[in-house]
Design a protein around this motif. Structure first.
Motif, PDB file in Angstrom:
ATOM      1  N   PHE A 171       9.024  33.400  -8.635  1.00 11.84           N
ATOM      2  CA  PHE A 171       8.121  32.264  -8.836  1.00 11.84           C
ATOM      3  C   PHE A 171       8.239  31.236  -7.711  1.00 11.84           C
ATOM      4  CE2 PHE A 171       7.348  28.050 -10.797  1.00 11.84           C
ATOM      5  CZ  PHE A 171       5.997  28.210 -11.030  1.00 11.84           C
ATOM      6  N   LEU A 172       9.438  30.923  -7.302  1.00 11.58           N
ATOM      7  CA  LEU A 172       9.689  29.914  -6.281  1.00 11.58           C
ATOM      8  C   LEU A 172      10.467  30.574  -5.159  1.00 11.58           C
ATOM      9  CD1 LEU A 172       9.296  26.875  -5.767  1.00 11.58           C
ATOM     10  CD2 LEU A 172      11.486  26.487  -6.896  1.00 11.58           C
ATOM     11  N   ASP A 185      -0.498  21.813 -14.887  1.00 11.21           N
ATOM     12  CA  ASP A 185       0.927  22.103 -14.747  1.00 11.21           C
ATOM     13  C   ASP A 185       1.348  22.017 -13.286  1.00 11.21           C
ATOM     14  OD1 ASP A 185       1.536  22.745 -17.482  1.00 11.21           O
ATOM     15  OD2 ASP A 185       0.373  24.575 -17.215  1.00 11.21           O
ATOM     16  N   TYR A 186       2.594  21.574 -13.085  1.00  6.06           N
ATOM     17  CA  TYR A 186       3.155  21.438 -11.742  1.00  6.06           C
ATOM     18  C   TYR A 186       4.614  21.880 -11.769  1.00  6.06           C
ATOM     19  CZ  TYR A 186      -0.872  18.409 -11.064  1.00  6.06           C
ATOM     20  OH  TYR A 186      -2.150  17.913 -11.006  1.00  6.06           O
ATOM     21  N   ILE A 187       5.064  22.438 -10.661  1.00 11.68           N
ATOM     22  CA  ILE A 187       6.476  22.712 -10.461  1.00 11.68           C
ATOM     23  C   ILE A 187       7.000  21.635  -9.512  1.00 11.68           C
ATOM     24  CG2 ILE A 187       6.055  24.366  -8.589  1.00 11.68           C
ATOM     25  CD1 ILE A 187       8.808  24.795 -11.131  1.00 11.68           C
ATOM     26  N   VAL A 188       8.083  21.011  -9.878  1.00 12.12           N
ATOM     27  CA  VAL A 188       8.691  19.939  -9.087  1.00 12.12           C
ATOM     28  C   VAL A 188      10.074  20.432  -8.678  1.00 12.12           C
ATOM     29  CG1 VAL A 188       9.415  17.523  -9.101  1.00 12.12           C
ATOM     30  CG2 VAL A 188       7.428  18.241 -10.468  1.00 12.12           C
ATOM     31  N   TYR A 189      10.362  20.404  -7.384  1.00  6.70           N
ATOM     32  CA  TYR A 189      11.616  20.962  -6.904  1.00  6.70           C
ATOM     33  C   TYR A 189      12.016  20.289  -5.595  1.00  6.70           C
ATOM     34  CZ  TYR A 189       8.564  23.611  -3.752  1.00  6.70           C
ATOM     35  OH  TYR A 189       7.632  23.970  -2.810  1.00  6.70           O
ATOM     36  N   HIS A 190      13.218  20.569  -5.148  1.00  4.09           N
ATOM     37  CA  HIS A 190      13.626  20.062  -3.844  1.00  4.09           C
ATOM     38  C   HIS A 190      13.683  21.224  -2.870  1.00  4.09           C
ATOM     39  CE1 HIS A 190      17.656  21.633  -3.063  1.00  4.09           C
ATOM     40  NE2 HIS A 190      17.868  21.530  -4.367  1.00  4.09           N
ATOM     41  N   ALA A 191      13.539  20.923  -1.608  1.00  2.00           N
ATOM     42  CA  ALA A 191      13.734  21.887  -0.528  1.00  2.00           C
ATOM     43  C   ALA A 191      14.246  21.107   0.678  1.00  2.00           C
ATOM     44  CB  ALA A 191      12.436  22.610  -0.198  1.00  2.00           C
ATOM     45  N   ALA A 202       4.163  21.227  -6.521  1.00  2.00           N
ATOM     46  CA  ALA A 202       3.126  22.236  -6.305  1.00  2.00           C
ATOM     47  C   ALA A 202       2.380  22.482  -7.612  1.00  2.00           C
ATOM     48  CB  ALA A 202       3.736  23.532  -5.814  1.00  2.00           C
ATOM     49  N   PRO A 203       1.043  22.547  -7.554  1.00  2.00           N
ATOM     50  CA  PRO A 203       0.288  22.898  -8.751  1.00  2.00           C
ATOM     51  C   PRO A 203       0.620  24.322  -9.193  1.00  2.00           C
ATOM     52  CG  PRO A 203      -1.180  22.289  -6.927  1.00  2.00           C
ATOM     53  CD  PRO A 203       0.196  22.330  -6.391  1.00  2.00           C
ATOM     54  N   VAL A 204       0.514  24.552 -10.472  1.00  2.00           N
ATOM     55  CA  VAL A 204       0.750  25.876 -11.033  1.00  2.00           C
ATOM     56  C   VAL A 204      -0.544  26.343 -11.689  1.00  2.00           C
ATOM     57  CG1 VAL A 204       2.028  27.173 -12.778  1.00  2.00           C
ATOM     58  CG2 VAL A 204       3.192  25.429 -11.417  1.00  2.00           C
ATOM     59  N   ARG A 205      -0.925  27.568 -11.390  1.00  2.00           N
ATOM     60  CA  ARG A 205      -2.069  28.181 -12.073  1.00  2.00           C
ATOM     61  C   ARG A 205      -1.539  29.362 -12.875  1.00  2.00           C
ATOM     62  NH1 ARG A 205      -3.254  32.755  -9.104  1.00  2.00           N
ATOM     63  NH2 ARG A 205      -2.565  32.629  -6.931  1.00  2.00           N
ATOM     64  N   TRP A 206      -2.314  29.806 -13.800  1.00  2.00           N
ATOM     65  CA  TRP A 206      -1.904  30.911 -14.659  1.00  2.00           C
ATOM     66  C   TRP A 206      -2.695  32.151 -14.279  1.00  2.00           C
ATOM     67  CZ3 TRP A 206       2.293  30.388 -17.604  1.00  2.00           C
ATOM     68  CH2 TRP A 206       2.791  29.096 -17.750  1.00  2.00           C
ATOM     69  N   GLY A 207      -1.988  33.229 -13.964  1.00  2.00           N
ATOM     70  CA  GLY A 207      -2.624  34.483 -13.578  1.00  2.00           C
ATOM     71  C   GLY A 207      -3.287  35.172 -14.753  1.00  2.00           C
ATOM     72  N   ALA A 208      -4.067  36.188 -14.470  1.00  2.00           N
ATOM     73  CA  ALA A 208      -4.758  36.953 -15.496  1.00  2.00           C
ATOM     74  C   ALA A 208      -3.762  37.611 -16.456  1.00  2.00           C
ATOM     75  CB  ALA A 208      -5.659  38.003 -14.854  1.00  2.00           C
ATOM     76  N   ASP A 209      -2.551  37.854 -15.958  1.00  2.00           N
ATOM     77  CA  ASP A 209      -1.518  38.480 -16.780  1.00  2.00           C
ATOM     78  C   ASP A 209      -0.753  37.473 -17.637  1.00  2.00           C
ATOM     79  OD1 ASP A 209      -0.108  37.196 -14.800  1.00  2.00           O
ATOM     80  OD2 ASP A 209       0.918  38.987 -14.066  1.00  2.00           O
ATOM     81  N   GLY A 210      -1.125  36.179 -17.518  1.00  2.00           N
ATOM     82  CA  GLY A 210      -0.480  35.150 -18.326  1.00  2.00           C
ATOM     83  C   GLY A 210       0.778  34.557 -17.719  1.00  2.00           C
ATOM     84  N   TRP A 211       1.134  34.972 -16.487  1.00  2.00           N
ATOM     85  CA  TRP A 211       2.326  34.453 -15.823  1.00  2.00           C
ATOM     86  C   TRP A 211       1.947  33.323 -14.872  1.00  2.00           C
ATOM     87  CZ3 TRP A 211       7.242  35.436 -17.013  1.00  2.00           C
ATOM     88  CH2 TRP A 211       7.495  36.550 -17.803  1.00  2.00           C
ATOM     89  N   PRO A 212       2.834  32.334 -14.730  1.00  2.03           N
ATOM     90  CA  PRO A 212       2.555  31.214 -13.824  1.00  2.03           C
ATOM     91  C   PRO A 212       2.675  31.636 -12.360  1.00  2.03           C
ATOM     92  CG  PRO A 212       4.759  30.995 -14.706  1.00  2.03           C
ATOM     93  CD  PRO A 212       4.135  32.185 -15.397  1.00  2.03           C
ATOM     94  N   VAL A 213       1.844  31.010 -11.517  1.00  2.00           N
ATOM     95  CA  VAL A 213       1.864  31.229 -10.065  1.00  2.00           C
ATOM     96  C   VAL A 213       1.856  29.857  -9.414  1.00  2.00           C
ATOM     97  CG1 VAL A 213       0.647  32.214  -8.099  1.00  2.00           C
ATOM     98  CG2 VAL A 213       0.575  33.392 -10.312  1.00  2.00           C
ATOM     99  N   ALA A 214       2.852  29.573  -8.565  1.00  2.00           N
ATOM    100  CA  ALA A 214       2.906  28.291  -7.857  1.00  2.00           C
ATOM    101  C   ALA A 214       1.971  28.353  -6.671  1.00  2.00           C
ATOM    102  CB  ALA A 214       4.327  27.988  -7.392  1.00  2.00           C
ATOM    103  N   ASP A 215       1.100  27.351  -6.535  1.00  2.00           N
ATOM    104  CA  ASP A 215       0.198  27.234  -5.400  1.00  2.00           C
ATOM    105  C   ASP A 215       0.825  26.286  -4.388  1.00  2.00           C
ATOM    106  OD1 ASP A 215      -1.791  28.960  -6.280  1.00  2.00           O
ATOM    107  OD2 ASP A 215      -2.804  27.386  -7.407  1.00  2.00           O
TER     108      ASP A 215
END
Length: 70
Positions: free
Chosen positions: A9-10, A36-42, A56-69
């Motif tokens: 995911f990340l 939804d958003y993922i908040v993290y450090h780098a 980063a915004p999060v979208r949901w794939g057709a399979d129902g799993w989150p994908v970070a944009d």
């Protein structure tokens, strides 16, 4: 996941991530509008490795799993 399942995911090896390395300590934000958003450090390679907050915004794939944009 112990048997080869799951999805990364990340990650830090994407083209945009050549600057921001070592993503971690992720948190999740679900805002009042239902987004939804993922908040993290780098670590920012262009700032001598300074830790940087990333969102980063999060979208949901057709399979129902989150994908970070990223």
């Amino acid at each position: 996941m112990m048997e080869g399942g799951g999805t990364i995911f990340l990650r830090a090896d994407l083209q945009e991530q050549q600057r921001f390395r070592g993503p971690g300590h992720a948190g999740w934000l679900h805002d009042k509008d239902g987004k939804d958003y993922i908040v993290y450090h780098a670590y920012d390679k262009q700032a001598d490795g300074a830790p940087t907050l990333r969102i980063a915004p999060v979208r949901w794939g057709a399979d129902g799993w989150p994908v970070a944009d990223y």
